[in-house]
Each structure stands twice: as structure tokens, then as C-alpha cells.
Design a protein around this motif. Structure first.
Motif, PDB file in Angstrom:
ATOM      1  N   VAL A 112      31.034  28.238  38.478  1.00  8.63           N
ATOM      2  CA  VAL A 112      30.496  29.158  39.538  1.00  8.63           C
ATOM      3  C   VAL A 112      31.117  28.700  40.853  1.00  8.63           C
ATOM      4  O   VAL A 112      31.465  29.577  41.717  1.00  8.63           O
ATOM      5  N   SER A 113      30.992  27.271  41.156  1.00  5.48           N
ATOM      6  CA  SER A 113      31.449  26.934  42.574  1.00  5.48           C
ATOM      7  C   SER A 113      32.798  27.149  42.634  1.00  5.48           C
ATOM      8  O   SER A 113      33.482  27.775  43.683  1.00  5.48           O
ATOM      9  N   VAL A 114      33.663  27.154  41.652  1.00  7.50           N
ATOM     10  CA  VAL A 114      35.375  27.386  41.687  1.00  7.50           C
ATOM     11  C   VAL A 114      35.430  28.860  41.958  1.00  7.50           C
ATOM     12  O   VAL A 114      36.316  29.238  42.821  1.00  7.50           O
ATOM     13  N   LEU A 115      34.816  29.630  41.274  1.00  5.22           N
ATOM     14  CA  LEU A 115      34.836  31.059  41.139  1.00  5.22           C
ATOM     15  C   LEU A 115      34.416  31.553  42.729  1.00  5.22           C
ATOM     16  O   LEU A 115      35.032  32.355  43.471  1.00  5.22           O
ATOM     17  N   CYS A 116      33.379  31.181  43.101  1.00  8.87           N
ATOM     18  CA  CYS A 116      32.839  31.539  44.195  1.00  8.87           C
ATOM     19  C   CYS A 116      33.926  31.059  45.493  1.00  8.87           C
ATOM     20  O   CYS A 116      34.035  31.904  46.427  1.00  8.87           O
ATOM     21  N   ALA A 117      34.463  29.737  45.266  1.00  8.78           N
ATOM     22  CA  ALA A 117      35.198  29.246  46.535  1.00  8.78           C
ATOM     23  C   ALA A 117      36.413  30.028  46.431  1.00  8.78           C
ATOM     24  O   ALA A 117      37.062  29.982  47.763  1.00  8.78           O
ATOM     25  N   TYR A 118      36.849  30.321  45.347  1.00 11.39           N
ATOM     26  CA  TYR A 118      38.371  30.998  45.542  1.00 11.39           C
ATOM     27  C   TYR A 118      38.007  32.451  45.787  1.00 11.39           C
ATOM     28  O   TYR A 118      38.993  32.822  46.651  1.00 11.39           O
ATOM     29  N   GLY A 119      37.158  32.957  45.762  1.00 17.28           N
ATOM     30  CA  GLY A 119      36.795  34.405  46.205  1.00 17.28           C
ATOM     31  C   GLY A 119      36.769  34.163  47.704  1.00 17.28           C
ATOM     32  O   GLY A 119      37.059  35.083  48.275  1.00 17.28           O
ATOM     33  N   LEU A 120      36.075  33.330  48.292  1.00 17.07           N
ATOM     34  CA  LEU A 120      35.822  33.249  49.823  1.00 17.07           C
ATOM     35  C   LEU A 120      37.106  32.564  50.386  1.00 17.07           C
ATOM     36  O   LEU A 120      37.201  32.990  51.333  1.00 17.07           O
ATOM     37  N   SER A 121      37.987  31.970  49.790  1.00 14.76           N
ATOM     38  CA  SER A 121      39.184  31.755  50.273  1.00 14.76           C
ATOM     39  C   SER A 121      40.174  32.601  50.292  1.00 14.76           C
ATOM     40  O   SER A 121      41.180  32.813  51.310  1.00 14.76           O
ATOM     41  N   ARG A 122      39.907  33.906  49.821  1.00 11.62           N
ATOM     42  CA  ARG A 122      40.845  35.156  50.067  1.00 11.62           C
ATOM     43  C   ARG A 122      40.354  36.072  51.053  1.00 11.62           C
ATOM     44  O   ARG A 122      39.053  36.677  50.906  1.00 11.62           O
ATOM     45  N   SER A 123      40.827  35.893  52.362  1.00 11.61           N
ATOM     46  CA  SER A 123      40.269  36.702  53.311  1.00 11.61           C
ATOM     47  C   SER A 123      40.069  38.151  53.205  1.00 11.61           C
ATOM     48  O   SER A 123      39.004  38.814  53.716  1.00 11.61           O
ATOM     49  N   GLY A 124      40.743  38.830  52.123  1.00  8.87           N
ATOM     50  CA  GLY A 124      40.566  40.288  51.965  1.00  8.87           C
ATOM     51  C   GLY A 124      39.686  40.643  51.056  1.00  8.87           C
ATOM     52  O   GLY A 124      39.634  41.646  50.725  1.00  8.87           O
ATOM     53  N   SER A 125      38.922  39.642  50.257  1.00  7.53           N
ATOM     54  CA  SER A 125      38.032  40.017  49.270  1.00  7.53           C
ATOM     55  C   SER A 125      36.927  40.648  49.515  1.00  7.53           C
ATOM     56  O   SER A 125      36.487  40.448  50.831  1.00  7.53           O
ATOM     57  N   LEU A 126      36.175  41.440  48.660  1.00  3.90           N
ATOM     58  CA  LEU A 126      35.167  42.067  49.064  1.00  3.90           C
ATOM     59  C   LEU A 126      33.865  41.458  49.547  1.00  3.90           C
ATOM     60  O   LEU A 126      33.446  40.512  49.083  1.00  3.90           O
ATOM     61  N   GLY A 127      33.289  41.884  50.774  1.00  9.44           N
ATOM     62  CA  GLY A 127      32.284  41.116  51.247  1.00  9.44           C
ATOM     63  C   GLY A 127      32.477  39.871  51.809  1.00  9.44           C
ATOM     64  O   GLY A 127      31.245  38.946  51.790  1.00  9.44           O
ATOM     65  N   HIS A 128      33.719  39.350  52.138  1.00 10.75           N
ATOM     66  CA  HIS A 128      34.034  37.855  52.162  1.00 10.75           C
ATOM     67  C   HIS A 128      32.838  37.207  53.032  1.00 10.75           C
ATOM     68  O   HIS A 128      32.436  36.175  53.160  1.00 10.75           O
ATOM     69  N   ARG A 129      32.984  37.939  54.311  1.00 12.27           N
ATOM     70  CA  ARG A 129      32.476  37.406  55.707  1.00 12.27           C
ATOM     71  C   ARG A 129      30.866  37.448  55.365  1.00 12.27           C
ATOM     72  O   ARG A 129      30.360  36.363  55.635  1.00 12.27           O
ATOM     73  N   TRP A 130      30.434  38.321  54.928  1.00 14.71           N
ATOM     74  CA  TRP A 130      28.832  38.466  54.778  1.00 14.71           C
ATOM     75  C   TRP A 130      28.365  37.340  53.655  1.00 14.71           C
ATOM     76  O   TRP A 130      27.301  36.813  53.757  1.00 14.71           O
ATOM     77  N   ILE A 131      29.149  37.320  52.594  1.00 10.91           N
ATOM     78  CA  ILE A 131      28.507  36.320  51.680  1.00 10.91           C
ATOM     79  C   ILE A 131      28.824  34.756  52.128  1.00 10.91           C
ATOM     80  O   ILE A 131      27.758  34.078  51.937  1.00 10.91           O
ATOM     81  N   LEU A 132      29.760  34.527  52.647  1.00 13.55           N
ATOM     82  CA  LEU A 132      29.923  33.244  53.467  1.00 13.55           C
ATOM     83  C   LEU A 132      28.871  33.020  54.535  1.00 13.55           C
ATOM     84  O   LEU A 132      28.461  31.859  54.491  1.00 13.55           O
ATOM     85  N   MET A 133      28.582  34.042  55.191  1.00 19.39           N
ATOM     86  CA  MET A 133      27.542  33.878  56.157  1.00 19.39           C
ATOM     87  C   MET A 133      26.256  33.574  55.602  1.00 19.39           C
ATOM     88  O   MET A 133      25.386  32.839  56.058  1.00 19.39           O
ATOM     89  N   THR A 134      25.970  34.030  54.354  1.00 18.62           N
ATOM     90  CA  THR A 134      24.601  34.194  53.618  1.00 18.62           C
ATOM     91  C   THR A 134      24.524  32.739  53.217  1.00 18.62           C
ATOM     92  O   THR A 134      23.491  32.133  53.031  1.00 18.62           O
ATOM     93  N   LEU A 135      25.759  32.027  52.542  1.00 24.44           N
ATOM     94  CA  LEU A 135      25.726  30.972  51.830  1.00 24.44           C
ATOM     95  C   LEU A 135      25.579  29.842  52.791  1.00 24.44           C
ATOM     96  O   LEU A 135      24.645  28.872  52.517  1.00 24.44           O
ATOM     97  N   LEU A 136      26.008  29.925  54.197  1.00 21.71           N
ATOM     98  CA  LEU A 136      25.934  29.036  55.126  1.00 21.71           C
ATOM     99  C   LEU A 136      24.539  29.060  55.653  1.00 21.71           C
ATOM    100  O   LEU A 136      23.761  27.818  56.142  1.00 21.71           O
ATOM    101  N   ALA A 137      23.682  30.322  55.568  1.00 16.82           N
ATOM    102  CA  ALA A 137      22.294  30.514  56.065  1.00 16.82           C
ATOM    103  C   ALA A 137      21.459  29.498  55.212  1.00 16.82           C
ATOM    104  O   ALA A 137      20.526  28.600  55.615  1.00 16.82           O
ATOM    105  N   THR A 138      21.906  29.195  53.923  1.00  7.47           N
ATOM    106  CA  THR A 138      21.108  28.875  52.688  1.00  7.47           C
ATOM    107  C   THR A 138      21.169  27.041  53.261  1.00  7.47           C
ATOM    108  O   THR A 138      20.129  26.512  52.558  1.00  7.47           O
ATOM    109  N   MET A 139      22.049  26.581  54.006  1.00  8.21           N
ATOM    110  CA  MET A 139      22.376  25.255  54.119  1.00  8.21           C
ATOM    111  C   MET A 139      21.270  24.828  54.965  1.00  8.21           C
ATOM    112  O   MET A 139      20.877  23.657  55.349  1.00  8.21           O
TER     113      MET A 139
END
Length: 311
Positions: A112-139
Motif C-alpha cells: 500500500v505504501s509503495v503504490l501510494c507513494a509512487y502515485g503521489l510522486s507523479r505530479s500529474g496523477s489524479l487528485g495528487h494534491r488533495w490526497i497529499l494534503m489529506t494524508l498530511l492532515a492525518t499526521m
């Protein structure tokens, strides 16, 4: 020896220390001695308690009684505590449960971590910024213990081994470290593979992951140690004592709660010391981490620092 324009040049030695920068002064003898003393005390502070635990676990009841508790100097070695622990009772079952949960949980968390991290590392992926902000909020924000327990209960995961994996399956910190490392991989390399017809999964499997062995080894160790050392989820979500992992059984023995039937009988008859059993269980709990850590140690600097700097 090799020659360059007729002059002998020493071949580089991989075990030699890296050259000191020109602006950095040579260390003084007092400084080297101070570092050696400090490191010696640090090693002693780590190894001395470990020595006591191992020696006590290998001591007989008579030796422990004569020492008045923890044994510092061994007087004969006996493996009776380990033999009783591994004789097929509750401790053996708990060790097997911990091993299986650690293997399955680490594999699931890494996937799960590798798939999520790879998707977030591609700046053009769908919902990249919103998913990243959501993950950061859970910290920084958490629902709390009671809502988490109610969620696990509503999903029917209580008294299930899934309760030992799913509630803590993913660490956002680990995802961010992986993402930072993946972003440091040359984009030209990824683009060339895409031009040759490779899809995202093939790029991840054949290009990104082989280049990320260091960070993958470090994150795998983090997850494995977390699952192996976890005890809170089991105490919260499991009611069946036969399903308890090794850490929970160790806590019961250390706190001198009810011991397994075979061990309790051996302790009552004087064949075995309860303190030796406690120390033996501690050694069993520490052994996998102590064995695996040196093999991953060389990846820590590259894996953690590169991921952090390039994130």
C-alpha cells in the motif's frame, strides 16, 4: 598498483575512510580519545542490560536465588527456560502468531505504501494534491481511541487477526519518505520507459523499485519492527488468550500474571525460575530485530537522508 603517465597510483580501497575536506582540521588526540570514551560508555550502557537479561535467562533457579535476582556473572548455563518456552505451549503459539502477523502485515503495508507513494510522486496523477494534503492532515489530527475502536468493532474485526494489521497498516511518514525518494529518480529515465511502451506498474516494478532498494529496506524494517513489537492493538481488540501475540504474553509473564499451564507447574515445583522465564521471553522478543538490523543498517543513511532531502 596502477600507473598514470608512468607514475604509480594506489588503487582506491573501499574500506578506507573518505578523504577529509581541505578546510577541516585534523582531529586532536584528545578529541579522538574523548570520542572513544563516549562511544565506549554508550556501548556499555546498551550491552550491559542486554548481558544481564541473557545471562539470567540461561541461569538455573539456584544461581538466581543465590544472586538475589538478576545474575551478572554466569555460574553454569542451562537452557531449561527456553526448552520449556518452546515445548509447544502458549509461548510457542504466540511466537508463531507474531511471526505470521509481522510477515503478512509488513507485506501488506509495503504494498500500500509503495503504490501510494509512487502515485503521489507523479505530479500529474489524479487528485495528487488533495490526497497529499489529506494524508498530511492525518499526521496532526486523529479521531481518537474510542471512535477507532467503534470503527473496528462495526467492521467485525474484533477477535480477528485483521485487527492487528489494518488499524495501523499505513504510516504517512513512511509514505512521505518513499515519495521523496521516488521523486529523486530521473524523470528522463521514466519518460524513456514510457516511450518504449511501459505502463505505470511496469515502470514501478522494473525501474523505480530496483533503484530504491535502500529506502525500501529501511521502510520494510520500520514496518516489521512495528508489527513485531506491537501489543496495544491485541490487548484492545482481542479477547481470546490463545490469539495473543508474543509481546502480550511477555507482558503477562513480566507483570507476573497467570503463566501458561506448563510453565506455571514447572515454576511451582522449583524446576524453573520465574525470573529466568521472563528474561528468556525478552530475549525471544529481541532476537529477530537484533538479527535483522545489521543487514539493513548500511541502508539507513542513504535511504532516510535521500528521501528526506529530496522530498
Amino acid at each position: 598498483m596502477s600507473t598514470v603517465v608512468g607514475k604509480p597510483v594506489d588503487k582506491p580501497r573501499p574500506w578506507a575512510a573518505p578523504p577529509r575536506p581541505a578546510w577541516e582540521e585534523e582531529p586532536s588526540k584528545a578529541g579522538l580519545a574523548g570520542k572513544g570514551i563516549a562511544l565506549s560508555f554508550a556501548c556499555l550502557a546498551i550491552l550491559f542490560p542486554l548481558w544481564i537479561v541473557i545471562v539470567t535467562s540461561l541461569s538455573s533457579r539456584k544461581t538466581i536465588d543465590e544472586a538475589g535476582g538478576l545474575v551478572l556473572v554466569p555460574e553454569g548455563i542451562t537452557f531449561i527456560a527456553y526448552r520449556e518456552l518452546l515445548s509447544g505451549g502458549q509461548v510457542t503459539r504466540a511466537a508463531v502468531i507474531s511471526i505470521l502477523v509481522t510477515l503478512a502485515g509488513t507485506l501488506f503495508s509495503m504494498a500500500v505504501s509503495v503504490l501510494c507513494a509512487y502515485g503521489l510522486s507523479r505530479s500529474g496523477s489524479l487528485g495528487h494534491r488533495w490526497i497529499l494534503m489529506t494524508l498530511l492532515a492525518t499526521m496532526f489530527f486523529s479521531a481518537g481511541l474510542i471512535p477507532t475502536y467503534l470503527l473496528v468493532q462495526s467492521l467485525g474485526l474484533t477477535d480477528s487477526y485483521l485487527a492487528l494489521v489494518l488499524p495501523s497498516a499505513v504510516s504517512v511518514f513512511n509514505i512521505l519518505v518513499l515519495r521523496g525518494f521516488f521523486m529523486g529518480i530521473s524523470q528522463e529515465l521514466v519518460d524513456s520507459a514510457r516511450i518504449d511502451g511501459a505502463g505505470d506498474f511496469r515502470i514501478l516494478w522494473q525501474i523505480v523499485m530496483p533503484l530504491s532498494r535502500a529506502v525500501l529496506a529501511v521502510i520494510t524494517l520500520f514496518y516489521a519492527v512495528g508489527y513485531w513489537s506491537a501489543w496495544f492493538n491485541a490487548s484492545l481488540y482481542l479477547n481470546d488468550q490463545d490469539m495473543m501475540p508474543l509481546q502480550n504474553v511477555m507482558i503477562q509473564l513480566v507483570q507476573k500474571q497467570e503463566a501458561p499451564v506448563g510453565l506455571g507447574q514447572a515454576i511451582k515445583t522449583g524446576q524453573l525460575s520465574g525470573l529466568a522465564v521472563q528474561m528468556a521471553v525478552m530475549v525471544m522478543a529481541l532476537l529477530p530485530v537484533a538479527v535483522l538490523s545489521p543487514f539493513v543498517q548500511r541502508h539507513f543513511k542513504k535511504g532516510m537522508l535521500t528521501g528526506a532531502v529530496k522530498g
